[in-house]
Design a protein around this motif. Structure first.
Motif, PDB file in Angstrom:
ATOM      1  N   GLY A  85      39.138  35.038  30.247  1.00  0.00           N
ATOM      2  CA  GLY A  85      40.535  35.191  29.852  1.00  0.00           C
ATOM      3  C   GLY A  85      40.772  36.515  29.154  1.00  0.00           C
ATOM      4  O   GLY A  85      41.752  37.217  29.433  1.00  0.00           O
ATOM      5  N   PHE A  86      39.866  36.875  28.239  1.00  0.00           N
ATOM      6  CA  PHE A  86      39.985  38.135  27.503  1.00  0.00           C
ATOM      7  C   PHE A  86      39.861  39.340  28.426  1.00  0.00           C
ATOM      8  O   PHE A  86      40.677  40.273  28.379  1.00  0.00           O
ATOM      9  CB  PHE A  86      38.917  38.176  26.410  1.00  0.00           C
ATOM     10  CG  PHE A  86      38.652  39.540  25.851  1.00  0.00           C
ATOM     11  CD1 PHE A  86      39.627  40.223  25.142  1.00  0.00           C
ATOM     12  CD2 PHE A  86      37.420  40.162  26.041  1.00  0.00           C
ATOM     13  CE1 PHE A  86      39.386  41.490  24.627  1.00  0.00           C
ATOM     14  CE2 PHE A  86      37.169  41.423  25.535  1.00  0.00           C
ATOM     15  CZ  PHE A  86      38.159  42.096  24.823  1.00  0.00           C
ATOM     16  N   LEU A  87      38.853  39.350  29.289  1.00  0.00           N
ATOM     17  CA  LEU A  87      38.605  40.508  30.142  1.00  0.00           C
ATOM     18  C   LEU A  87      39.623  40.637  31.276  1.00  0.00           C
ATOM     19  O   LEU A  87      39.855  41.733  31.774  1.00  0.00           O
ATOM     20  CB  LEU A  87      37.181  40.456  30.687  1.00  0.00           C
ATOM     21  CG  LEU A  87      36.102  40.714  29.631  1.00  0.00           C
ATOM     22  CD1 LEU A  87      34.714  40.365  30.153  1.00  0.00           C
ATOM     23  CD2 LEU A  87      36.136  42.168  29.171  1.00  0.00           C
ATOM     24  N   THR A  88      40.229  39.533  31.677  1.00  0.00           N
ATOM     25  CA  THR A  88      41.306  39.618  32.668  1.00  0.00           C
ATOM     26  C   THR A  88      42.435  40.507  32.132  1.00  0.00           C
ATOM     27  O   THR A  88      42.953  41.385  32.832  1.00  0.00           O
ATOM     28  CB  THR A  88      41.856  38.228  33.014  1.00  0.00           C
ATOM     29  OG1 THR A  88      40.805  37.428  33.578  1.00  0.00           O
ATOM     30  CG2 THR A  88      42.995  38.311  34.023  1.00  0.00           C
ATOM     31  N   ARG A  89      42.781  40.273  30.882  1.00  0.00           N
ATOM     32  CA  ARG A  89      43.823  41.104  30.263  1.00  0.00           C
ATOM     33  C   ARG A  89      43.309  42.504  29.957  1.00  0.00           C
ATOM     34  O   ARG A  89      43.990  43.499  30.222  1.00  0.00           O
ATOM     35  CB  ARG A  89      44.314  40.442  28.973  1.00  0.00           C
ATOM     36  CG  ARG A  89      45.092  39.167  29.177  1.00  0.00           C
ATOM     37  CD  ARG A  89      45.768  38.723  27.903  1.00  0.00           C
ATOM     38  NE  ARG A  89      44.809  38.482  26.824  1.00  0.00           N
ATOM     39  CZ  ARG A  89      45.145  38.184  25.580  1.00  0.00           C
ATOM     40  NH1 ARG A  89      46.430  38.116  25.246  1.00  0.00           N
ATOM     41  NH2 ARG A  89      44.228  37.962  24.660  1.00  0.00           N
ATOM     42  N   SER A  90      42.115  42.589  29.365  1.00  0.00           N
ATOM     43  CA  SER A  90      41.574  43.876  28.942  1.00  0.00           C
ATOM     44  C   SER A  90      41.402  44.843  30.102  1.00  0.00           C
ATOM     45  O   SER A  90      41.658  46.042  29.987  1.00  0.00           O
ATOM     46  CB  SER A  90      40.219  43.661  28.248  1.00  0.00           C
ATOM     47  OG  SER A  90      39.585  44.874  27.945  1.00  0.00           O
ATOM     48  N   MET A  91      40.994  44.313  31.284  1.00  0.00           N
ATOM     49  CA  MET A  91      40.744  45.160  32.445  1.00  0.00           C
ATOM     50  C   MET A  91      41.960  45.268  33.365  1.00  0.00           C
ATOM     51  O   MET A  91      41.859  45.783  34.471  1.00  0.00           O
ATOM     52  CB  MET A  91      39.540  44.623  33.215  1.00  0.00           C
ATOM     53  CG  MET A  91      38.249  44.641  32.399  1.00  0.00           C
ATOM     54  SD  MET A  91      36.808  44.064  33.322  1.00  0.00           S
ATOM     55  CE  MET A  91      36.627  45.395  34.524  1.00  0.00           C
ATOM     56  N   ARG A  92      43.096  44.754  32.877  1.00  0.00           N
ATOM     57  CA  ARG A  92      44.357  44.821  33.635  1.00  0.00           C
ATOM     58  C   ARG A  92      44.207  44.214  35.023  1.00  0.00           C
ATOM     59  O   ARG A  92      44.750  44.725  36.013  1.00  0.00           O
ATOM     60  CB  ARG A  92      44.850  46.259  33.770  1.00  0.00           C
ATOM     61  CG  ARG A  92      44.921  47.098  32.492  1.00  0.00           C
ATOM     62  CD  ARG A  92      45.596  46.404  31.326  1.00  0.00           C
ATOM     63  NE  ARG A  92      45.944  47.356  30.269  1.00  0.00           N
ATOM     64  CZ  ARG A  92      45.242  47.530  29.151  1.00  0.00           C
ATOM     65  NH1 ARG A  92      44.118  46.839  28.950  1.00  0.00           N
ATOM     66  NH2 ARG A  92      45.658  48.363  28.214  1.00  0.00           N
ATOM     67  N   ALA A  93      43.485  43.107  35.098  1.00  0.00           N
ATOM     68  CA  ALA A  93      43.293  42.444  36.385  1.00  0.00           C
ATOM     69  C   ALA A  93      44.509  41.586  36.730  1.00  0.00           C
ATOM     70  O   ALA A  93      45.263  41.161  35.854  1.00  0.00           O
ATOM     71  CB  ALA A  93      42.031  41.585  36.365  1.00  0.00           C
ATOM     72  N   ASP A  94      44.672  41.321  38.009  1.00  0.00           N
ATOM     73  CA  ASP A  94      45.763  40.458  38.473  1.00  0.00           C
ATOM     74  C   ASP A  94      45.391  38.984  38.372  1.00  0.00           C
ATOM     75  O   ASP A  94      46.266  38.120  38.297  1.00  0.00           O
ATOM     76  CB  ASP A  94      46.099  40.784  39.931  1.00  0.00           C
ATOM     77  CG  ASP A  94      46.558  42.221  40.088  1.00  0.00           C
ATOM     78  OD1 ASP A  94      47.740  42.489  39.864  1.00  0.00           O
ATOM     79  OD2 ASP A  94      45.715  43.083  40.414  1.00  0.00           O
ATOM     80  N   VAL A  95      44.100  38.707  38.399  1.00  0.00           N
ATOM     81  CA  VAL A  95      43.627  37.325  38.346  1.00  0.00           C
ATOM     82  C   VAL A  95      42.200  37.315  37.814  1.00  0.00           C
ATOM     83  O   VAL A  95      41.423  38.251  38.039  1.00  0.00           O
ATOM     84  CB  VAL A  95      43.699  36.650  39.749  1.00  0.00           C
ATOM     85  CG1 VAL A  95      42.897  37.430  40.773  1.00  0.00           C
ATOM     86  CG2 VAL A  95      43.227  35.202  39.707  1.00  0.00           C
ATOM     87  N   GLY A  96      41.873  36.276  37.084  1.00  0.00           N
ATOM     88  CA  GLY A  96      40.507  36.057  36.612  1.00  0.00           C
ATOM     89  C   GLY A  96      39.993  34.736  37.140  1.00  0.00           C
ATOM     90  O   GLY A  96      40.761  33.790  37.350  1.00  0.00           O
ATOM     91  N   VAL A  97      38.690  34.661  37.378  1.00  0.00           N
ATOM     92  CA  VAL A  97      38.076  33.437  37.898  1.00  0.00           C
ATOM     93  C   VAL A  97      36.830  33.128  37.075  1.00  0.00           C
ATOM     94  O   VAL A  97      36.018  34.019  36.807  1.00  0.00           O
ATOM     95  CB  VAL A  97      37.673  33.587  39.377  1.00  0.00           C
ATOM     96  CG1 VAL A  97      37.089  32.279  39.902  1.00  0.00           C
ATOM     97  CG2 VAL A  97      38.861  34.008  40.230  1.00  0.00           C
ATOM     98  N   MET A  98      36.684  31.880  36.690  1.00  0.00           N
ATOM     99  CA  MET A  98      35.458  31.421  36.045  1.00  0.00           C
ATOM    100  C   MET A  98      34.816  30.365  36.914  1.00  0.00           C
ATOM    101  O   MET A  98      35.458  29.390  37.302  1.00  0.00           O
ATOM    102  CB  MET A  98      35.746  30.832  34.657  1.00  0.00           C
ATOM    103  CG  MET A  98      34.503  30.328  33.939  1.00  0.00           C
ATOM    104  SD  MET A  98      33.333  31.673  33.575  1.00  0.00           S
ATOM    105  CE  MET A  98      31.997  30.765  32.771  1.00  0.00           C
ATOM    106  N   ILE A  99      33.543  30.581  37.247  1.00  0.00           N
ATOM    107  CA  ILE A  99      32.766  29.619  38.027  1.00  0.00           C
ATOM    108  C   ILE A  99      31.973  28.778  37.053  1.00  0.00           C
ATOM    109  O   ILE A  99      30.985  29.230  36.471  1.00  0.00           O
ATOM    110  CB  ILE A  99      31.821  30.333  39.008  1.00  0.00           C
ATOM    111  CG1 ILE A  99      32.597  31.305  39.900  1.00  0.00           C
ATOM    112  CG2 ILE A  99      31.061  29.324  39.858  1.00  0.00           C
ATOM    113  CD1 ILE A  99      31.703  32.250  40.690  1.00  0.00           C
ATOM    114  N   SER A 100      32.404  27.562  36.828  1.00  0.00           N
ATOM    115  CA  SER A 100      31.742  26.695  35.856  1.00  0.00           C
ATOM    116  C   SER A 100      32.249  25.272  35.987  1.00  0.00           C
ATOM    117  O   SER A 100      33.413  25.049  36.322  1.00  0.00           O
ATOM    118  CB  SER A 100      31.999  27.188  34.427  1.00  0.00           C
ATOM    119  OG  SER A 100      31.458  26.300  33.468  1.00  0.00           O
ATOM    120  N   ALA A 101      31.379  24.329  35.696  1.00  0.00           N
ATOM    121  CA  ALA A 101      31.792  22.933  35.573  1.00  0.00           C
ATOM    122  C   ALA A 101      31.683  22.488  34.127  1.00  0.00           C
ATOM    123  O   ALA A 101      31.468  21.309  33.842  1.00  0.00           O
ATOM    124  CB  ALA A 101      30.953  22.023  36.477  1.00  0.00           C
ATOM    125  N   SER A 102      31.786  23.480  33.208  1.00  0.00           N
ATOM    126  CA  SER A 102      31.886  23.197  31.782  1.00  0.00           C
ATOM    127  C   SER A 102      30.715  22.352  31.282  1.00  0.00           C
ATOM    128  O   SER A 102      29.567  22.766  31.342  1.00  0.00           O
ATOM    129  CB  SER A 102      33.232  22.518  31.510  1.00  0.00           C
ATOM    130  OG  SER A 102      33.490  22.409  30.139  1.00  0.00           O
TER     131      SER A 102
END
Length: 446
Positions: A85-102
């Motif tokens: 979430g942080f790096l999506t904003r910091s890197m000015r990305a259009d979308v962020g994805v996390m691969i995880s089942a928590s």
């Protein structure tokens, strides 16, 4: 527009079984790429993952899907969910994805999406992406296929950010801290953050091998960390889950402290400091009645949502509130992060210990919980036990029995084929009888 692929926290399931296959992941990424790439300019996506073996497979499939639609991909490697979430904003990305089942076992995996603002996608956005998957996604011209690049310092970027949430005038010198990394995404960053702030760090479950994530460790299995706290006479234990977006605390006696008590502590301190927006804490229907009573006694309102940290965040954003979370340990502080962050929450607790000079056990006994019990009843995939007349009757009988002395909450899990049967009552024996009756009814039809 309806959703069938997405649950309460993205897409999740057993690896190499629908929907958690490489084929579905690639189609999902292509649809998401087309959804976010609405013009011919360059667009970018950041992809993080936890330590599951299947993360490599899904990372490659997602990369193929996104680049096929012209999206440039930045691979973060193993990082906590809040780092995405942080790096999506910091890197000015259009979308962020996390691969995880928590907190799920290693054989499961999941895919979570973040928008350009760093917040998880709404139900409506997920439904639109799912609808795009049903048709033919327009692919990029060969000369406009996206590129992929690995970001080697993503963990370091997140470490530096998390440290900024800790009061600059404070240090953790003299504090002995056990940190259970769940053999997951925070196995490097969590010990580093605590050590750099001055703590004597004792790491637990920080040697992932791709198959041991959440295995008898982490926030859902805090017993090992509790034993380590007692054995080493540590001041506090911090138990994260596989993607480090939740926190369970262990006090110096080895007692477990859930998210309700942690939220109660932070809300009380922020209220006293004038930092609690709207004098409101947002939490879910699962939170203990004792928390609500405590908050009301200090002039704090408690807003409840349905289960899922994304719904907590939606309510927070709608109301302009800055603190929320779940009993399970998701603590969301929108002054600092766009989603639950176990490490940021931990630093709030550690700051309270340093500033007050009080022990973890004293600080974390914020309110007296109303006796609560939760049972998980597994059912066959495809069935709907809650629709059965026998189950509905058992629930109605239970509500009538507890009327005026407690409450029931019966729901489907959003991530597993489980019926979660929860109840609260000052009368423990009566509560146990009611819950057993409902569980028996679910098992018979499930």
């Amino acid at each position: 527009m309806t959703r069938s692929l997405f649950g309460t926290d993205g897409v999740r399931g057993r690896t190499n079984a629908y929907p958690m296959t490489a084929e579905v992941a690639m189609k999902l990424a292509a649809a998401a790429g087309r959804y976010f790439r609405r013009d011919q300019q360059e667009h970018r996506v950041v992809i993080g993952k936890d330590t599951r073996l299947s993360g490599y497979m899904l990372e490659n499939a997602l990369t193929a899907g996104f680049t096929s639609t012209g999206m440039n991909v930045f691979l973060l490697g193993p990082v906590p969910t809040p780092a995405v979430g942080f790096l999506t904003r910091s890197m000015r990305a259009d979308v962020g994805v996390m691969i995880s089942a928590s907190h799920n076992p290693a054989e499961d995996n999941g895919i979570k999406f973040f928008g350009p603002d760093g917040f998880k996608l709404s139900d409506e956005a997920e439904a639109e992406i799912e609808a795009l998957m049903q048709g033919e996604v327009t692919l990029a011209h060969p000369q406009r296929i996206g590129r992929a690049k690995r970001i080697d310092d993503s963990g370091s970027r997140y470490i530096e950010y998390v440290k900024t949430t800790f009061p600059r005038q404070l240090r953790l010198d003299g504090l002995r801290v056990v940190v259970d990394c769940a053999n997951g995404a925070a196995h490097r960053v969590a010990p580093a953050i605590l050590w750099e702030l001055g703590a004597d760090v004792i790491p637990v479950a920080n040697t992932p091998n791709g198959l041991n994530i959440n295995e008898n460790c982490g926030s859902t299995h805090p017993e090992a960390a509790a034993a380590k706290v007692r054995d080493t006479r540590a001041d506090v234990g911090l138990c994260l889950d596989g993607d480090a977006d939740r926190l369970i605390l262990i006090d110096e006696t080895g007692r477990q402290v859930d998210g309700d008590q942690i939220m109660g502590l932070i809300a009380s301190r922020w209220k006293a400091d004038g930092r609690l927006s709207g004098d409101t804490l947002v939490t879910t229907v699962m939170s203990n009645l004792g928390l609500e009573r405590h908050l009301n006694s200090i002039g704090v309102n408690m807003e409840r949502t349905k289960v899922g940290d994304r719904y907590v965040v939606e309510k927070m954003r709608d109301g302009g509130f800055n603190l929320g979370g779940e009993q399970s340990g998701h603590i969301v502080m929108t002054d600092y992060a766009t989603t639950g962050d176990g490490l940021v929450a931990a630093l709030q607790v550690l700051a309270a210990m340093i500033e007050t000079g009080q022990s973890a056990s004293k600080l974390s006994r914020v309110f007296k919980p109303v006796p609560q019990a939760l049972h998980n009843v597994r059912y066959k995939a495809g069935s709907d036990p809650l629709a059965a007349d026998a189950v509905q009757q058992a629930i109605a009988d239970g509500e009538k029995t507890l009327a005026g002395s407690g409450r029931l909450l019966i729901r489907k899990s959003g991530t597993e084929p489980l019926i979660r049967v929860m109840g609260e009552s000052e009368d423990r024996a009566l509560l146990a009888k009611v819950l057993k009756s409902i569980c028996d009814a679910v098992e018979q039809v499930g």
